[in-house]
Design a protein around this motif. Structure first.
Motif, PDB file in Angstrom:
ATOM      1  N   ARG A  90     -33.256 -30.228 -21.771  1.00  0.00           N
ATOM      2  CA  ARG A  90     -33.407 -28.866 -22.302  1.00  0.00           C
ATOM      3  C   ARG A  90     -33.539 -27.847 -21.179  1.00  0.00           C
ATOM      4  O   ARG A  90     -33.014 -26.743 -21.270  1.00  0.00           O
ATOM      5  N   TRP A  91     -34.219 -28.235 -20.073  1.00  0.00           N
ATOM      6  CA  TRP A  91     -34.354 -27.296 -18.959  1.00  0.00           C
ATOM      7  C   TRP A  91     -32.996 -27.029 -18.313  1.00  0.00           C
ATOM      8  O   TRP A  91     -32.682 -25.897 -17.936  1.00  0.00           O
ATOM      9  N   VAL A  92     -32.178 -28.105 -18.164  1.00  0.00           N
ATOM     10  CA  VAL A  92     -30.852 -27.929 -17.564  1.00  0.00           C
ATOM     11  C   VAL A  92     -29.991 -27.038 -18.439  1.00  0.00           C
ATOM     12  O   VAL A  92     -29.243 -26.176 -17.948  1.00  0.00           O
ATOM     13  N   ILE A  93     -30.076 -27.215 -19.753  1.00  0.00           N
ATOM     14  CA  ILE A  93     -29.274 -26.389 -20.662  1.00  0.00           C
ATOM     15  C   ILE A  93     -29.806 -24.969 -20.712  1.00  0.00           C
ATOM     16  O   ILE A  93     -29.033 -24.009 -20.852  1.00  0.00           O
ATOM     17  N   ALA A  94     -31.108 -24.830 -20.551  1.00  0.00           N
ATOM     18  CA  ALA A  94     -31.704 -23.493 -20.671  1.00  0.00           C
ATOM     19  C   ALA A  94     -31.385 -22.594 -19.496  1.00  0.00           C
ATOM     20  O   ALA A  94     -31.367 -21.369 -19.646  1.00  0.00           O
ATOM     21  N   LEU A  95     -31.109 -23.165 -18.319  1.00  0.00           N
ATOM     22  CA  LEU A  95     -30.862 -22.336 -17.134  1.00  0.00           C
ATOM     23  C   LEU A  95     -29.667 -21.400 -17.302  1.00  0.00           C
ATOM     24  O   LEU A  95     -29.790 -20.194 -17.049  1.00  0.00           O
ATOM     25  N   PRO A  96     -28.474 -21.887 -17.706  1.00  0.00           N
ATOM     26  CA  PRO A  96     -27.363 -20.928 -17.881  1.00  0.00           C
ATOM     27  C   PRO A  96     -27.628 -19.911 -18.974  1.00  0.00           C
ATOM     28  O   PRO A  96     -27.222 -18.750 -18.859  1.00  0.00           O
ATOM     29  N   TRP A 140     -29.775 -17.314 -17.484  1.00  0.00           N
ATOM     30  CA  TRP A 140     -28.965 -16.469 -16.607  1.00  0.00           C
ATOM     31  C   TRP A 140     -28.197 -15.423 -17.420  1.00  0.00           C
ATOM     32  O   TRP A 140     -28.162 -14.244 -17.077  1.00  0.00           O
ATOM     33  N   LEU A 141     -27.552 -15.881 -18.518  1.00  0.00           N
ATOM     34  CA  LEU A 141     -26.809 -14.946 -19.359  1.00  0.00           C
ATOM     35  C   LEU A 141     -27.728 -13.923 -20.006  1.00  0.00           C
ATOM     36  O   LEU A 141     -27.374 -12.746 -20.134  1.00  0.00           O
ATOM     37  N   LEU A 142     -28.910 -14.376 -20.409  1.00  0.00           N
ATOM     38  CA  LEU A 142     -29.856 -13.457 -21.037  1.00  0.00           C
ATOM     39  C   LEU A 142     -30.312 -12.381 -20.067  1.00  0.00           C
ATOM     40  O   LEU A 142     -30.401 -11.201 -20.430  1.00  0.00           O
ATOM     41  N   LEU A 143     -30.589 -12.789 -18.807  1.00  0.00           N
ATOM     42  CA  LEU A 143     -31.141 -11.854 -17.833  1.00  0.00           C
ATOM     43  C   LEU A 143     -30.092 -10.910 -17.264  1.00  0.00           C
ATOM     44  O   LEU A 143     -30.361  -9.718 -17.069  1.00  0.00           O
ATOM     45  N   PRO A 158     -28.906  -6.319 -19.860  1.00  0.00           N
ATOM     46  CA  PRO A 158     -28.252  -5.054 -19.467  1.00  0.00           C
ATOM     47  C   PRO A 158     -27.329  -4.504 -20.552  1.00  0.00           C
ATOM     48  O   PRO A 158     -27.243  -3.279 -20.728  1.00  0.00           O
ATOM     49  N   PHE A 159     -26.659  -5.404 -21.285  1.00  0.00           N
ATOM     50  CA  PHE A 159     -25.766  -4.926 -22.341  1.00  0.00           C
ATOM     51  C   PHE A 159     -26.548  -4.232 -23.455  1.00  0.00           C
ATOM     52  O   PHE A 159     -26.113  -3.208 -23.993  1.00  0.00           O
ATOM     53  N   LEU A 160     -27.712  -4.782 -23.808  1.00  0.00           N
ATOM     54  CA  LEU A 160     -28.531  -4.143 -24.838  1.00  0.00           C
ATOM     55  C   LEU A 160     -29.040  -2.784 -24.375  1.00  0.00           C
ATOM     56  O   LEU A 160     -29.168  -1.849 -25.182  1.00  0.00           O
ATOM     57  N   ILE A 161     -29.338  -2.661 -23.080  1.00  0.00           N
ATOM     58  CA  ILE A 161     -29.752  -1.351 -22.554  1.00  0.00           C
ATOM     59  C   ILE A 161     -28.609  -0.347 -22.678  1.00  0.00           C
ATOM     60  O   ILE A 161     -28.816   0.817 -23.065  1.00  0.00           O
ATOM     61  N   VAL A 162     -27.388  -0.789 -22.367  1.00  0.00           N
ATOM     62  CA  VAL A 162     -26.228   0.100 -22.499  1.00  0.00           C
ATOM     63  C   VAL A 162     -26.015   0.476 -23.963  1.00  0.00           C
ATOM     64  O   VAL A 162     -25.707   1.640 -24.279  1.00  0.00           O
ATOM     65  N   VAL A 163     -26.183  -0.502 -24.872  1.00  0.00           N
ATOM     66  CA  VAL A 163     -26.043  -0.212 -26.308  1.00  0.00           C
ATOM     67  C   VAL A 163     -27.081   0.818 -26.744  1.00  0.00           C
ATOM     68  O   VAL A 163     -26.788   1.750 -27.521  1.00  0.00           O
ATOM     69  N   LYS A 164     -28.297   0.670 -26.254  1.00  0.00           N
ATOM     70  CA  LYS A 164     -29.350   1.623 -26.614  1.00  0.00           C
ATOM     71  C   LYS A 164     -28.991   3.037 -26.162  1.00  0.00           C
ATOM     72  O   LYS A 164     -29.167   4.016 -26.908  1.00  0.00           O
ATOM     73  N   ILE A 165     -28.476   3.146 -24.947  1.00  0.00           N
ATOM     74  CA  ILE A 165     -28.103   4.480 -24.452  1.00  0.00           C
ATOM     75  C   ILE A 165     -26.946   5.050 -25.262  1.00  0.00           C
ATOM     76  O   ILE A 165     -26.883   6.257 -25.506  1.00  0.00           O
TER      77      ILE A 165
END
Length: 322
Positions: free
Chosen positions: A28-34, A37-40, A45-52
């Motif tokens: 689960r830790w190995v799967i959680a890393l990517p 990464w995508l979340l961070l 950042p995409f949600l911040i752009v959507v908010k703006i």
């Protein structure tokens, strides 16, 4: 007489296997890393752009979107920017032009990169590292300098432009509609596509080389033993088995080409307005961050939604083949 040394007794105790919960935790830790990464670096950042994009220029903070009064939480979302995107033909034409030029550049990279990657994969083992180094060598020079150098080469007195005129290639490009007039190669759709193909061709060659170098040559020999010609064996065996490299290379070329800004700015002309230039104008010339964010959100959706549907289709096809 001294007897032989007694053998060291082997331990009869077996090494304890990791507990199932420990193995599952590591997986689960190995799967959680990517995903982390995508979340961070993508989703947040995409949600911040959507908010703006759903805010007004004066109210880009989160507290202006969410208001809590009298035990009622209210969300204020403004779709004026997206409505304006649908009403103004400029944005639609710009999106269409970006997708068209990116698709042309991707197709040109595939036509040029596939034969070279195939040659690299079939070359001697001692020669392959040299060829890979040759593909990566342009990266040793600044991206901006490489693109800017084409301005001199394609200008009226550049040797590439003079050679094209001497060979009559400018007449062919003018007949095909790639340049507005014979002899004018700079600031045209031709110079734009040429710059993108030159810049992103290694991104097509390297994934194709990685796929073709792993291809088992005995499959081609088996096809030829069954009566297939070399061309038929290449088209029915090599091309389908290199599909993963084609898709990976196409995505690595197409996605950055859609949002490209430097190449259209330096090599393109008024007829080659792309979405990257529109984003720059909205952010830095008009200083309209919500409108620029709306344009960026639509670009991301235009790229990610078809890719997500394609990966879903591929996953379902692989599951069906099993």
């Amino acid at each position: 007489m001294q007897g032989a040394a007694a053998p060291t007794p082997r331990s009869t105790e077996k090494k304890a296997a990791p507990a199932p919960w420990q193995a599952g935790s590591g997986r689960r830790w190995v799967i959680a890393l990517p995903y982390a990464w995508l979340l961070l670096f993508f989703l947040l950042p995409f949600l911040i752009v959507v908010k703006i994009s759903v805010s007004e220029m004066e109210t880009v903070t989160l507290k202006d979107l969410l208001t809590y009064q009298d035990d009622v939480l209210q969300l204020t979302v403004r779709f004026n920017n997206y409505r304006f995107l649908l009403q103004d033909d400029l944005y639609f034409k710009t999106y269409l032009a970006s997708l068209r030029y990116a698709a042309i550049a991707t197709a040109c990279c595939l036509l040029l990169g596939y034969p070279f990657a195939y040659f690299m994969a079939r070359a001697r083992s001692s020669l392959q590292p040299v060829l890979v180094m040759g593909v990566m060598l342009p990266f040793w020079t600044s991206f901006l300098l490489r693109v800017y150098a084409w301005k001199g080469l394609l200008s009226e007195h550049g040797w590439v432009a003079e050679m094209a005129v001497a060979l009559g290639l400018d007449q062919l490009l003018w007949w095909a509609g790639a340049i507005p007039a014979p002899g004018k190669l700079m600031h045209t759709p031709f110079s734009l596509v040429l710059g993108m193909v030159y810049t992103y061709l290694p991104f097509m060659v390297l994934p194709l080389y990685a796929t073709l170098s792993k291809l088992d040559p005995r499959l081609l020999e088996a096809a030829q033993d069954l009566g297939a010609t070399r061309w038929v064996a290449f088209w029915t065996v090599t091309v389908p088995l290199s599909k993963a490299g084609i898709v990976a290379g196409a995505m690595l070329v197409f996605i950055p080409c859609v949002g490209e800004f430097v190449i259209p700015e330096l090599l393109g002309g008024p007829q080659t307005l792309m979405i990257g230039r529109v984003l720059w104008d909205e952010f830095f010339s008009n200083n309209d961050w919500p409108m620029a964010s709306s344009v960026a959100v639509v670009v991301v959706l235009l790229i990610t939604v078809p890719l997500a549907l394609f990966h879903k289709y591929e996953a379902e096809a692989q599951e069906a083949r099993r």
